[in-house]
Enzyme design. Sequence first.
Site, mmCIF file in Angstrom:
data_model
loop_
_atom_site.group_PDB
_atom_site.id
_atom_site.type_symbol
_atom_site.label_atom_id
_atom_site.label_comp_id
_atom_site.label_asym_id
_atom_site.label_seq_id
_atom_site.Cartn_x
_atom_site.Cartn_y
_atom_site.Cartn_z
ATOM 1 N N THR A 16 0.851 -1.193 0.000
ATOM 2 C CA THR A 16 0.000 0.000 0.000
ATOM 3 C C THR A 16 0.886 1.242 0.000
ATOM 4 O OG1 THR A 16 -1.761 1.184 1.180
ATOM 5 C CG2 THR A 16 -0.191 -0.009 2.535
ATOM 6 N N HIS A 71 2.243 -11.630 14.251
ATOM 7 C CA HIS A 71 3.275 -12.190 15.133
ATOM 8 C C HIS A 71 2.980 -13.631 15.535
ATOM 9 C CE1 HIS A 71 6.811 -12.011 17.387
ATOM 10 N NE2 HIS A 71 6.478 -11.205 18.390
#
Length: 425
Positions: A343, A396
């Site tokens: 992006t 994560h």
Amino acid sequence: MAEIIVPELAESISEGTIAQWLKKTGEKVEKGDYIAELETDKVNVEIISEHSGVVTQLLKKEGDTVAVGEIIAIVDEDKEKDALVEKEHTSKPDEQVMGEMNAVKVESIAEQNHESVDKFGNRPIASPAARKLAREKGIDLSSVQAQDPLGRIRKHDIEATLIQKDSQHKQQIHSPQPKQAAQNKSAVELFEKPVEVIKMSRRRQTIAKRLVEAQHTAAMLTTFNEVDMTAILDLRKRRKEAFERNNDVKLGFMSFFTKAVIGALKKYPLLNAEIQDDEIIVKKYYDIGIAVAADDGLVVPVVRDADKLGFAGIEKKIAELAEKARNNKLSLSDLQGGTFTITNGGIFGSLMSTPILNAPQVGILGMHKIQLRPVAIDEERMENRPMMYIALSYDHRIVDGKEAVGFLAKVKELLEDPEQLLLEG
């Protein structure tokens, strides 16, 4: 009478919103004509009429939510036939036309003897099949609008009235109750100064929902780095004219970043994966999503097999997808199945941000504005360099900090030495 229904859209889409009607009541429609534009969670699709005739009823308003398989309009296929009959009548001698009209009147008078009188003292003209269906369904013939030019009520007029009544009943069920309406009104009245209430589009609602879900379902972290864009700017300056002349497309930044991301994904494959239950699915292909700002919100069309494309191929594909996004022409296949997303907030002036994951992907790279900043060349020298902050948001749960930092460092390395992209990207 023919029904226009909402077609099957995609496995994950069960409803949409009527964005606009492309045909009006009384307007002629041919088989294959677009009759309505439907806004879904991802793209706008156009509904095609499977029948030729005249649109007699639009059962939904613009802005209404409709489900797959729901009837949204009625097309009278007999209207075209009636028009042809009327044309034939006008071409016949006056005596023959008058004779046929008298015959119709005789038939109408005969039928009136079998009809009840309405509240105005008139006797509705209806076919036997229409009278039978009206009796069975408890429909007052005086409340039925005839489509026949001579006012005769046919069976399909009764059916259309039933559909309309059913639609009105559903709307009443789903419409806010007086208490809810009062609550909505009181919420607006909390503001002492003028406000404007804007209903969120279906796509904006979906974007909001998915962004919140991404933050709730993923253990999202973001790591940052910065890139010296000197080498890329120099390469583009030297090669952009020849590149555009040879490939009929401009050499932008996205092809460099796409190639750099692919090179880094090959070294750190867990960022090209997704989680399904208790399993990690590592993709061995590189379908890169490119976030594009459209009028109705952000969309992420996908460049398929980007690793197999050259710089020109990537630039052409991105330009094609961006054009389709601006014109609401993206298909569902353009948006599905990306493995990683890029992006670029820099085109709007953003200096730094933390991009949100595009679930179920586990990584997204954020580009930002190129800005001249003083950079230490060595212990004694400083230079103004065109610098860009880059950000990697990652899940994560399966990507550790070491891998995330290493990935971003690899992207930086490839961008600062763009010749490597030909070998590693």
